[in-house]
Design a protein around this motif. Structure first.
Motif, PDB file in Angstrom:
ATOM      1  N   LEU A  52       9.503 -21.109  -8.762  1.00 41.29           N
ATOM      2  CA  LEU A  52       8.536 -20.687  -7.750  1.00 41.29           C
ATOM      3  C   LEU A  52       9.140 -20.646  -6.350  1.00 41.29           C
ATOM      4  O   LEU A  52       8.727 -19.836  -5.511  1.00 41.29           O
ATOM      5  CB  LEU A  52       7.332 -21.632  -7.781  1.00 41.29           C
ATOM      6  CG  LEU A  52       6.045 -21.128  -7.159  1.00 41.29           C
ATOM      7  CD1 LEU A  52       5.592 -19.831  -7.807  1.00 41.29           C
ATOM      8  CD2 LEU A  52       4.953 -22.180  -7.268  1.00 41.29           C
ATOM      9  N   ASP A  53      10.116 -21.505  -6.078  1.00 35.67           N
ATOM     10  CA  ASP A  53      10.707 -21.549  -4.737  1.00 35.67           C
ATOM     11  C   ASP A  53      12.079 -20.871  -4.688  1.00 35.67           C
ATOM     12  O   ASP A  53      12.891 -21.123  -3.798  1.00 35.67           O
ATOM     13  CB  ASP A  53      10.812 -23.010  -4.268  1.00 35.67           C
ATOM     14  CG  ASP A  53       9.440 -23.634  -4.065  1.00 35.67           C
ATOM     15  OD1 ASP A  53       8.636 -23.034  -3.323  1.00 35.67           O
ATOM     16  OD2 ASP A  53       9.160 -24.683  -4.671  1.00 35.67           O
ATOM     17  N   THR A  54      12.299 -19.975  -5.646  1.00 32.50           N
ATOM     18  CA  THR A  54      13.509 -19.143  -5.682  1.00 32.50           C
ATOM     19  C   THR A  54      13.175 -17.754  -5.148  1.00 32.50           C
ATOM     20  O   THR A  54      12.098 -17.214  -5.463  1.00 32.50           O
ATOM     21  CB  THR A  54      14.025 -19.014  -7.133  1.00 32.50           C
ATOM     22  OG1 THR A  54      14.293 -20.319  -7.649  1.00 32.50           O
ATOM     23  CG2 THR A  54      15.269 -18.146  -7.197  1.00 32.50           C
ATOM     24  N   PRO A  55      14.046 -17.160  -4.309  1.00 34.08           N
ATOM     25  CA  PRO A  55      13.772 -15.778  -3.856  1.00 34.08           C
ATOM     26  C   PRO A  55      13.614 -14.833  -5.048  1.00 34.08           C
ATOM     27  O   PRO A  55      14.380 -14.912  -6.016  1.00 34.08           O
ATOM     28  CB  PRO A  55      15.014 -15.426  -3.032  1.00 34.08           C
ATOM     29  CG  PRO A  55      15.547 -16.743  -2.577  1.00 34.08           C
ATOM     30  CD  PRO A  55      15.259 -17.710  -3.686  1.00 34.08           C
ATOM     31  N   VAL A  56      12.636 -13.936  -4.980  1.00 34.79           N
ATOM     32  CA  VAL A  56      12.344 -13.086  -6.138  1.00 34.79           C
ATOM     33  C   VAL A  56      13.464 -12.094  -6.440  1.00 34.79           C
ATOM     34  O   VAL A  56      13.519 -11.545  -7.539  1.00 34.79           O
ATOM     35  CB  VAL A  56      11.000 -12.328  -5.955  1.00 34.79           C
ATOM     36  CG1 VAL A  56       9.840 -13.288  -5.847  1.00 34.79           C
ATOM     37  CG2 VAL A  56      11.052 -11.397  -4.753  1.00 34.79           C
ATOM     38  N   LYS A  57      14.386 -11.902  -5.494  1.00 36.74           N
ATOM     39  CA  LYS A  57      15.510 -10.996  -5.767  1.00 36.74           C
ATOM     40  C   LYS A  57      16.412 -11.548  -6.866  1.00 36.74           C
ATOM     41  O   LYS A  57      17.217 -10.816  -7.442  1.00 36.74           O
ATOM     42  CB  LYS A  57      16.314 -10.729  -4.493  1.00 36.74           C
ATOM     43  CG  LYS A  57      17.074 -11.940  -3.951  1.00 36.74           C
ATOM     44  CD  LYS A  57      17.826 -11.585  -2.682  1.00 36.74           C
ATOM     45  CE  LYS A  57      18.584 -12.791  -2.138  1.00 36.74           C
ATOM     46  NZ  LYS A  57      19.300 -12.451  -0.881  1.00 36.74           N
ATOM     47  N   ARG A  58      16.278 -12.840  -7.155  1.00 34.79           N
ATOM     48  CA  ARG A  58      17.067 -13.462  -8.219  1.00 34.79           C
ATOM     49  C   ARG A  58      16.302 -13.552  -9.530  1.00 34.79           C
ATOM     50  O   ARG A  58      16.812 -14.098 -10.508  1.00 34.79           O
ATOM     51  CB  ARG A  58      17.530 -14.855  -7.781  1.00 34.79           C
ATOM     52  CG  ARG A  58      18.449 -14.821  -6.565  1.00 34.79           C
ATOM     53  CD  ARG A  58      19.192 -16.130  -6.374  1.00 34.79           C
ATOM     54  NE  ARG A  58      20.177 -16.008  -5.303  1.00 34.79           N
ATOM     55  CZ  ARG A  58      19.950 -16.329  -4.043  1.00 34.79           C
ATOM     56  NH1 ARG A  58      18.781 -16.828  -3.700  1.00 34.79           N
ATOM     57  NH2 ARG A  58      20.886 -16.191  -3.123  1.00 34.79           N
ATOM     58  N   TYR A  59      15.091 -13.031  -9.561  1.00 35.29           N
ATOM     59  CA  TYR A  59      14.302 -13.049 -10.795  1.00 35.29           C
ATOM     60  C   TYR A  59      14.800 -11.975 -11.759  1.00 35.29           C
ATOM     61  O   TYR A  59      15.264 -10.912 -11.348  1.00 35.29           O
ATOM     62  CB  TYR A  59      12.828 -12.756 -10.493  1.00 35.29           C
ATOM     63  CG  TYR A  59      12.047 -13.907  -9.888  1.00 35.29           C
ATOM     64  CD1 TYR A  59      12.671 -15.050  -9.407  1.00 35.29           C
ATOM     65  CD2 TYR A  59      10.663 -13.843  -9.799  1.00 35.29           C
ATOM     66  CE1 TYR A  59      11.953 -16.085  -8.837  1.00 35.29           C
ATOM     67  CE2 TYR A  59       9.924 -14.875  -9.240  1.00 35.29           C
ATOM     68  CZ  TYR A  59      10.569 -15.996  -8.758  1.00 35.29           C
ATOM     69  OH  TYR A  59       9.849 -17.017  -8.207  1.00 35.29           O
ATOM     70  N   SER A  60      14.657 -12.236 -13.040  1.00 33.75           N
ATOM     71  CA  SER A  60      14.852 -11.175 -14.032  1.00 33.75           C
ATOM     72  C   SER A  60      13.657 -10.233 -13.961  1.00 33.75           C
ATOM     73  O   SER A  60      12.613 -10.567 -13.366  1.00 33.75           O
ATOM     74  CB  SER A  60      14.955 -11.772 -15.441  1.00 33.75           C
ATOM     75  OG  SER A  60      13.700 -12.326 -15.836  1.00 33.75           O
ATOM     76  N   SER A  61      13.780  -9.041 -14.589  1.00 34.53           N
ATOM     77  CA  SER A  61      12.654  -8.101 -14.556  1.00 34.53           C
ATOM     78  C   SER A  61      11.430  -8.697 -15.239  1.00 34.53           C
ATOM     79  O   SER A  61      10.292  -8.496 -14.795  1.00 34.53           O
ATOM     80  CB  SER A  61      13.055  -6.781 -15.234  1.00 34.53           C
ATOM     81  OG  SER A  61      13.477  -7.005 -16.562  1.00 34.53           O
ATOM     82  N   GLY A  62      11.643  -9.470 -16.315  1.00 28.74           N
ATOM     83  CA  GLY A  62      10.514 -10.095 -17.005  1.00 28.74           C
ATOM     84  C   GLY A  62       9.805 -11.120 -16.147  1.00 28.74           C
ATOM     85  O   GLY A  62       8.574 -11.177 -16.109  1.00 28.74           O
ATOM     86  N   MET A  63      10.563 -11.947 -15.440  1.00 25.30           N
ATOM     87  CA  MET A  63       9.971 -12.946 -14.540  1.00 25.30           C
ATOM     88  C   MET A  63       9.206 -12.260 -13.418  1.00 25.30           C
ATOM     89  O   MET A  63       8.110 -12.696 -13.033  1.00 25.30           O
ATOM     90  CB  MET A  63      11.079 -13.832 -13.955  1.00 25.30           C
ATOM     91  CG  MET A  63      11.749 -14.748 -14.959  1.00 25.30           C
ATOM     92  SD  MET A  63      13.274 -15.459 -14.285  1.00 25.30           S
ATOM     93  CE  MET A  63      12.660 -16.354 -12.860  1.00 25.30           C
ATOM     94  N   TYR A  64       9.796 -11.196 -12.911  1.00 24.91           N
ATOM     95  CA  TYR A  64       9.150 -10.473 -11.811  1.00 24.91           C
ATOM     96  C   TYR A  64       7.792  -9.938 -12.246  1.00 24.91           C
ATOM     97  O   TYR A  64       6.787 -10.077 -11.544  1.00 24.91           O
ATOM     98  CB  TYR A  64      10.062  -9.329 -11.355  1.00 24.91           C
ATOM     99  CG  TYR A  64       9.563  -8.634 -10.115  1.00 24.91           C
ATOM    100  CD1 TYR A  64      10.075  -8.958  -8.869  1.00 24.91           C
ATOM    101  CD2 TYR A  64       8.548  -7.674 -10.180  1.00 24.91           C
ATOM    102  CE1 TYR A  64       9.611  -8.331  -7.726  1.00 24.91           C
ATOM    103  CE2 TYR A  64       8.070  -7.058  -9.044  1.00 24.91           C
ATOM    104  CZ  TYR A  64       8.605  -7.389  -7.820  1.00 24.91           C
ATOM    105  OH  TYR A  64       8.121  -6.779  -6.695  1.00 24.91           O
ATOM    106  N   VAL A  65       7.763  -9.304 -13.424  1.00 23.00           N
ATOM    107  CA  VAL A  65       6.515  -8.728 -13.919  1.00 23.00           C
ATOM    108  C   VAL A  65       5.476  -9.814 -14.177  1.00 23.00           C
ATOM    109  O   VAL A  65       4.283  -9.641 -13.899  1.00 23.00           O
ATOM    110  CB  VAL A  65       6.769  -7.896 -15.192  1.00 23.00           C
ATOM    111  CG1 VAL A  65       5.467  -7.547 -15.886  1.00 23.00           C
ATOM    112  CG2 VAL A  65       7.523  -6.633 -14.836  1.00 23.00           C
ATOM    113  N   ARG A  66       5.901 -10.942 -14.707  1.00 21.33           N
ATOM    114  CA  ARG A  66       4.975 -12.051 -14.956  1.00 21.33           C
ATOM    115  C   ARG A  66       4.264 -12.471 -13.668  1.00 21.33           C
ATOM    116  O   ARG A  66       3.043 -12.591 -13.630  1.00 21.33           O
ATOM    117  CB  ARG A  66       5.732 -13.253 -15.527  1.00 21.33           C
ATOM    118  CG  ARG A  66       6.098 -13.125 -16.993  1.00 21.33           C
ATOM    119  CD  ARG A  66       6.980 -14.292 -17.429  1.00 21.33           C
ATOM    120  NE  ARG A  66       7.268 -14.210 -18.851  1.00 21.33           N
ATOM    121  CZ  ARG A  66       6.521 -14.753 -19.803  1.00 21.33           C
ATOM    122  NH1 ARG A  66       5.420 -15.417 -19.465  1.00 21.33           N
ATOM    123  NH2 ARG A  66       6.842 -14.641 -21.066  1.00 21.33           N
TER     124      ARG A  66
END
Length: 400
Positions: A156-170
């Motif tokens: 939750l406290d990680t910048p979203v640019k480091r999210y995978s596409s699946g995490m982003y969509v979630r």
């Protein structure tokens, strides 16, 4: 009479497409040579001007959506679905017509839109809530539900640019669905998520609609459209061709002869039962034909059969049949016959590919060109989890 939450009146969206009149220079020598030639160029009015073309992604689209409705928007790639959603989401403006929207909108379109990449997941939740007009207290009251639904507490406290596409969509779906917009717009982006999360999202969309909010859903997953939506709109080349009850619209998505007819090809499918109806174990005949005087003989055809969820059941290729020969000058059709078709799916879609030789690319590929509707749901399927079983089939080059 209830005031619609969305009213679209004759909207159109035009893009200007440029066409090059010659290939780009790729070698440095050609660049230098042509630059030198341009120093002694002809007068401006003699030079070749780039050609432009008007492309209407949408044309004369009109419909209304009432509060609490769940509308499915379907159509093949390039039909104008995403353009329509971008206009509704106010990402782009229509060229013609007008849209009246009563209420706030939350959109989940392409992966990467809607969130600030440098901000953390937590910060983006509050940013999106603010954009929807919510104050901090209102966002706080929904925060735990959003985090729990997205299942990404750890990041939750990680910048979203480091999210995978699946995490982003979630996270994006959880934010869009829980911050209580009046209108929720979902594009095919959900296909990025795993199957369990997709089911979770579909259930949430039903719940959202039950609370009186409106859902617009674009998907190629027709099972999901059937499950979620009350009405459907079919777009074809930027225009609405059919609208109404989902079960009435979906058959038109599988229109026989769609696009093939324009190039002089036709596709037909029929059950070979004496009654002419789909029956358990019925042989199925699928024929691809072409205009005899427009095309030379020698075509090869591939056929693939899928469930509407996208699981491949089997594939047939004409060149793999030993007795197949389409070189006869009188030949103008390829006929596949699938023996004893014991399908257990409600509906099956068929893709057809046509090419000049087995090694060439497809001259034409038509997806979802026909639908097979078997009558018995309890017959064993050809498909198992560990293997795809090719059914008994024949393939012939024939003259019609």
């Amino acid at each position: 009479m209830m005031e619609p939450v969305i009213r679209i009146e004759n909207i159109g969206k035009k893009y200007i497409i440029s066409h090059q009149t010659k290939e780009r220079n790729t070698a440095l020598r050609e660049v230098i040579t042509n630059k030198a030639k341009s120093l002694v160029a002809r007068p401006q009015h003699f030079r070749e001007q780039p050609k432009h073309e008007d492309f209407w992604a949408l044309k004369d689209v009109s419909f209304e959506v009432n509060k609490g409705e769940r509308i499915g928007i379907i159509g093949r790639n390039g039909a104008g679905k995403s353009t329509l959603l971008k206009i509704l989401s106010r990402i782009t403006e229509p060229t013609t017509g007008r849209i009246i929207i009563n209420g706030s909108i939350a959109s989940l379109l392409e992966v990467g839109t809607g969130f600030h990449p440098e901000l953390t997941g937590r910060e983006n939740i509050y940013l999106n809530g603010s954009i929807l007009g919510m104050n901090k207290r209102e966002i706080d009251s929904k925060f735990d539900e959003i985090v729990s639904f997205s299942e990404i507490e750890k990041f939750l406290d990680t910048p979203v640019k480091r999210y995978s596409s699946g995490m982003y969509v979630r996270l994006a779906f959880a934010v869009a669905a829980h911050l209580e917009p009046d209108i929720l717009i979902i594009d095919e982006v959900l296909a990025v998520g795993d199957m369990a999360f997709q089911k979770k999202c579909l259930g949430k969309m039903e719940e959202v609609s039950g609370e009186g909010r409106t859902v617009l859903f674009v998907s190629h997953n027709l099972t999901a459209i059937r499950t979620i939506c009350q009405r459907a709109i079919l777009l074809e080349k930027g225009k609405i061709t059919h609208a109404g009850n989902v079960e009435n619209v979906l058959p038109h998505y599988f229109g026989v002869n769609y696009a093939l007819k324009e190039k002089g090809f036709e596709v037909h499918a029929r059950p070979l039962a004496p009654s002419g109806e789909w029956e358990p174990g019925t042989d199925v005949e699928i024929t691809v034909s072409w205009e005899k005087h427009k095309y030379a003989p020698g075509w090869h055809c591939d056929l693939a059969c899928y469930t509407l969820e996208g699981s491949k059941i089997f594939a047939l290729e004409s060149h793999r049949f030993n007795d197949f020969d389409s070189s006869n000058p009188e030949c103008n059709a390829v006929k596949f016959t699938v023996k004893n078709s014991r399908f257990n799916s409600n509906d099956l879609r068929v893709d057809i590919g046509v090419k000049r030789s087995p090694s060439e690319s497809y001259f034409m590929l038509l997806e979802n060109c026909i639908v097979l509707s078997p009558g018995n749901r309890n017959m064993p399927s050809y498909r198992r989890d560990d293997v795809i079983i090719v059914p008994e089939a024949t393939c012939q080059a024939i003259t019609l």
